[in-house]
Design an enzyme around this catalytic site. Sequence first.
Site, mmCIF file in Angstrom:
data_model
loop_
_atom_site.group_PDB
_atom_site.id
_atom_site.type_symbol
_atom_site.label_atom_id
_atom_site.label_comp_id
_atom_site.label_asym_id
_atom_site.label_seq_id
_atom_site.Cartn_x
_atom_site.Cartn_y
_atom_site.Cartn_z
ATOM 1 C CB ALA A 18 32.927 19.875 2.886
ATOM 2 C CG ASP A 63 28.032 14.469 9.003
ATOM 3 O OD1 ASP A 63 28.916 13.454 8.982
ATOM 4 O OD2 ASP A 63 27.204 14.630 8.387
ATOM 5 C CG ASP A 64 28.660 19.638 7.252
ATOM 6 O OD1 ASP A 64 28.251 19.015 6.131
ATOM 7 O OD2 ASP A 64 28.228 20.208 8.222
ATOM 8 N NE ARG A 118 27.704 23.991 4.239
ATOM 9 C CZ ARG A 118 27.664 22.679 4.161
ATOM 10 N NH1 ARG A 118 26.371 22.122 3.915
ATOM 11 N NH2 ARG A 118 28.312 21.843 4.988
ATOM 12 C CG ASN A 162 26.054 11.757 1.421
ATOM 13 O OD1 ASN A 162 26.142 11.916 2.660
ATOM 14 N ND2 ASN A 162 25.527 12.845 0.587
ATOM 15 N NE ARG A 173 -3.660 0.164 2.738
ATOM 16 C CZ ARG A 173 -3.428 -1.033 3.686
ATOM 17 N NH1 ARG A 173 -2.435 -0.882 4.279
ATOM 18 N NH2 ARG A 173 -4.171 -1.860 3.477
ATOM 19 C CD GLU A 197 25.349 17.498 8.976
ATOM 20 O OE1 GLU A 197 25.635 16.366 9.765
ATOM 21 O OE2 GLU A 197 25.733 17.551 7.843
ATOM 22 C CG ASP A 198 24.537 21.096 6.400
ATOM 23 O OD1 ASP A 198 25.705 20.774 6.575
ATOM 24 O OD2 ASP A 198 23.375 20.879 5.794
ATOM 25 C CG ASN A 207 25.412 16.703 -1.404
ATOM 26 O OD1 ASN A 207 25.530 15.774 -2.273
ATOM 27 N ND2 ASN A 207 26.013 16.398 -0.008
ATOM 28 C CE LYS A 225 24.006 15.124 7.046
ATOM 29 N NZ LYS A 225 24.933 14.656 6.341
ATOM 30 C CE1 TYR A 228 21.880 13.500 4.440
ATOM 31 C CE2 TYR A 228 22.468 11.763 2.803
ATOM 32 C CZ TYR A 228 22.926 12.769 3.768
ATOM 33 O OH TYR A 228 24.080 12.970 4.222
HETATM 34 N N1 LIG Z 1 29.559 14.800 -0.102
HETATM 35 C C1 LIG Z 1 29.325 15.111 0.890
HETATM 36 O O1 LIG Z 1 29.079 13.879 2.144
HETATM 37 C C2 LIG Z 1 29.375 16.125 1.787
HETATM 38 C C3 LIG Z 1 29.162 17.405 0.653
HETATM 39 N N2 LIG Z 1 29.299 18.737 1.171
HETATM 40 C C4 LIG Z 1 28.892 19.660 0.120
HETATM 41 O O2 LIG Z 1 30.061 20.275 0.060
HETATM 42 C C5 LIG Z 1 29.709 21.848 -0.402
HETATM 43 C C6 LIG Z 1 30.639 22.658 0.312
HETATM 44 O O3 LIG Z 1 30.264 22.716 1.925
HETATM 45 P P1 LIG Z 1 31.193 23.172 2.809
HETATM 46 O O4 LIG Z 1 32.408 23.103 2.626
HETATM 47 O O5 LIG Z 1 30.664 23.018 4.173
HETATM 48 O O6 LIG Z 1 30.661 24.697 2.428
HETATM 49 P P2 LIG Z 1 31.450 26.350 2.889
HETATM 50 O O7 LIG Z 1 30.517 27.631 2.711
HETATM 51 O O8 LIG Z 1 32.375 25.997 4.028
HETATM 52 O O9 LIG Z 1 32.785 26.221 1.592
HETATM 53 C C7 LIG Z 1 32.365 26.432 0.307
HETATM 54 C C8 LIG Z 1 33.862 26.565 -0.478
HETATM 55 O O10 LIG Z 1 33.529 26.908 -1.802
HETATM 56 C C9 LIG Z 1 34.091 28.106 -2.271
HETATM 57 N N3 LIG Z 1 33.410 28.685 -3.282
HETATM 58 C C10 LIG Z 1 32.266 29.283 -3.484
HETATM 59 N N4 LIG Z 1 31.945 29.740 -4.533
HETATM 60 C C11 LIG Z 1 32.868 29.407 -5.399
HETATM 61 C C12 LIG Z 1 33.363 29.528 -6.876
HETATM 62 N N5 LIG Z 1 32.775 30.368 -7.654
HETATM 63 N N6 LIG Z 1 34.723 28.917 -7.115
HETATM 64 C C13 LIG Z 1 35.346 28.341 -6.464
HETATM 65 N N7 LIG Z 1 35.162 28.177 -4.838
HETATM 66 C C14 LIG Z 1 34.078 28.559 -4.505
HETATM 67 C C15 LIG Z 1 33.915 28.936 -0.788
HETATM 68 O O11 LIG Z 1 34.999 30.063 -1.386
HETATM 69 P P3 LIG Z 1 35.180 31.105 -0.021
HETATM 70 O O12 LIG Z 1 35.831 30.450 0.897
HETATM 71 O O13 LIG Z 1 36.043 32.203 -0.992
HETATM 72 O O14 LIG Z 1 34.062 31.743 0.358
HETATM 73 C C16 LIG Z 1 34.546 27.925 0.009
HETATM 74 O O15 LIG Z 1 35.590 27.741 0.260
HETATM 75 C C17 LIG Z 1 28.405 21.981 0.024
HETATM 76 O O16 LIG Z 1 27.606 21.808 -1.612
HETATM 77 C C18 LIG Z 1 27.969 20.581 0.676
HETATM 78 O O17 LIG Z 1 26.688 20.283 0.458
HETATM 79 C C19 LIG Z 1 29.255 19.020 2.516
HETATM 80 C C20 LIG Z 1 29.584 18.091 3.378
HETATM 81 C C21 LIG Z 1 29.605 16.655 2.912
HETATM 82 C C1 LIG Z 2 26.289 15.615 2.999
HETATM 83 C C2 LIG Z 2 26.373 16.737 3.778
HETATM 84 O O1 LIG Z 2 26.696 16.719 5.042
HETATM 85 C C3 LIG Z 2 26.286 18.024 3.194
HETATM 86 O O2 LIG Z 2 25.966 18.085 2.054
HETATM 87 O O3 LIG Z 2 26.402 19.226 4.031
HETATM 88 MG MG LIG Z 3 26.130 18.538 5.926
#
Ligand SMILES: NC(=O)C1=CN([C@@H]2O[C@H](COP(=O)(O)OP(=O)(O)OC[C@H]3O[C@@H](n4cnc5c(N)ncnc54)[C@H](OP(=O)(O)O)[C@@H]3O)[C@@H](O)[C@H]2O)C=CC1
Ligand SMILES: CC(=O)C(=O)O
Ligand SMILES: [Mg+2]
Length: 573
Positions: free
Chosen positions: A303, A266-267, A156, A454, A59, A245-246, A410, A174, A104
């Site tokens: 990350a 986690d990130d 974020r 991930n 169902r 997280e985030d 993501n 999560k 998710y």
């Molecule tokens: N696969 C997984 O398990 C995970 C994936 N992620 C994904 O990773 C991504 C980043 O997360 P997080 O690191 O926490 O985010 P942050 O905001 O901490 O970092 C983002 C980074 O990307 C840079 N950035 C932004 N725009 C540009 C651009 N045009 N060119 C180059 N670099 C750029 C930023 O630059 P600046 O420092 O200059 O602002 C910064 O260094 C997210 O999309 C998140 O969903 C996160 C955790 C786990």
């Molecule tokens: C997967 C995860 O933690 C993120 O994209 O932020």
């Molecule tokens: Mg995250």
Amino acid sequence: MGAPSANIQQAHPSGPSRHFVPNSSGDFDTSNTLEARKYLRTYGLTPPTVESFETQAERCLAILHSKQTPIDKYQYLTHLRASNVHLFYRLLADYVKELTPLIYTPTVGEACQKWSHIYTQPEGMYLSYADKGHLHSVIQNWPHNVEITVVTDGSRILGLGDLGINGMGIPVGKLALYTACAGIRPDCTLPLMLDLGTSNQALIEDPLYMGSRRPKVSAEEEAEFLDELMAALTERWPGIVIQYEDFKNPFPSLQRYQSTYTMFNDDIQGTGAVILAGFINAVKQSGTLAKDQRAVFLGAGSAGVGVAKQLVEFFIREGLTEDQARRCFWLVDSKGLVTNDRGDKLAEHKVYFSRDDNEGKQYESLDEVVEYVKPTILMGLSTIGGAFTPKILSRMAELNDRPVVFPLSNPSSQSECTFEDAIKYTKGKCLFASGSPFPKLEYEGRTLEPGQGNNMYVFPGIGLGAILSKAVNVTQGMIYASAEALSTSLTKEEVAQNWLYPDVSRIREVSVVVTAGVIRQAQKEGVDRELHLRNLNDEELDAYIRSRMYDPFKERDRVDDELAQITGQVSKL
Ligand SMILES: NC(=O)C1=CN([C@@H]2O[C@H](COP(=O)(O)OP(=O)(O)OC[C@H]3O[C@@H](n4cnc5c(N)ncnc54)[C@H](OP(=O)(O)O)[C@@H]3O)[C@@H](O)[C@H]2O)C=CC1
Ligand SMILES: CC(=O)C(=O)O
Ligand SMILES: [Mg+2]
């Protein structure tokens, strides 16, 4: 506005009705026997047929498939969890690969963007800046014992920016995975949203937005709030595991709390571990050595830096000095290659990887960096969808026999490239993993399966390992151990097919392996408090972990067992 929480407690001393509390009840499960229904006093409140799990699933799947959009499906599953929690988790257990993208990433991203517009019911706790000074008493309103919480300030959310309290979908999602993948009881999980204002003006102006309409509090104000929160959580639930997280800038709180509380980020750490695990398997397949790797990271945030630091630790274990290991990485942020002489003040977390060997030249675009570095590895943690262009992907294939291409941002809309493009433009050569799932692909007569890099592969096991061992801290060693365990969790068939990660359908099995690795490391470092686990051999530990995992298929038996004990019958459990 002050926080009236203490008064609320006095006004309603009995607390909310148990049937209307999140995560609380399987009392209306249509698989409950008639005897159980009488015992639970739900007899007559559900249709008379006692259903098999198979009928229930039939169902649910029919309803799910009748929904037109992912967000409609998300809402149906949310309703199912609230109305029949054990059925929701039975369905998730049997259809984890199909349902995870709906609860998710990627669907949770859209759900967060629309949260205040699609809100129908409570699913966690919201703590506002106005509650500061009263957090301890507000937390008393949560009606269950909590073993683990996922907390965010929404600043974020995935790669979608600051979504304020709309980010609640992330802790909810999560924690659903904690239950589905690691068997933590749903009523022992607490999704926690910190309502500390938002920098997202569109939300502040949205009449339906359900958070405080105030600018984001300062970093200092947030730190004071978090200090109070951490103390309040551990006072109410000693031993609670707290997953951050985030958060937009999570480094200060990780530094501040990681050796005082049982917490992890986690990130930074979960992502670091999961990518390390995939990377260990990618290196094995590419036949290259750690010392020969040149890794370009698009994204130098939590990350990006978390993953790079985890890989540095691996390179050191492979025989490089720390300096040699650090120099294998070129990080690129929104201003280009991160260098010492770029002319801006670098955020503290970028300094470790900042280059000093660029001879005064700056590289702004990813194309320029790729030409300069000639990388073997391309990681995307930038939130910029499509940043790995056909030209860059083709170049990676010219430079390497087996280029490592991990677009990890993501949700899918922010992924630096699709699986299809990665395969097409590297001519099938790349070793691929993405943050959000992509469909498999037929290429030159072969079926290619994309890896999903991930953190969902590790955080459930890290959390369960910390809970079961009663760890005082989540150490860096425990994080590293989760990666090593994950990298060894592939079956012979998965290895033979050159997969980097195990099949998501086996994630509960994989979480047992990760949990065991985390517990053993906690024991090695002496941060465990459940000392009797030290006496178990590996087989016994494995059995112990399984015995402690919530199994939604046994919940009906639990009720029957309670009933049997009352009536003096033999226990089924
Ligand atoms: N696969 C997984 O398990 C995970 C994936 N992620 C994904 O990773 C991504 C980043 O997360 P997080 O690191 O926490 O985010 P942050 O905001 O901490 O970092 C983002 C980074 O990307 C840079 N950035 C932004 N725009 C540009 C651009 N045009 N060119 C180059 N670099 C750029 C930023 O630059 P600046 O420092 O200059 O602002 C910064 O260094 C997210 O999309 C998140 O969903 C996160 C955790 C786990
Ligand atoms: C997967 C995860 O933690 C993120 O994209 O932020
Ligand atoms: Mg995250």
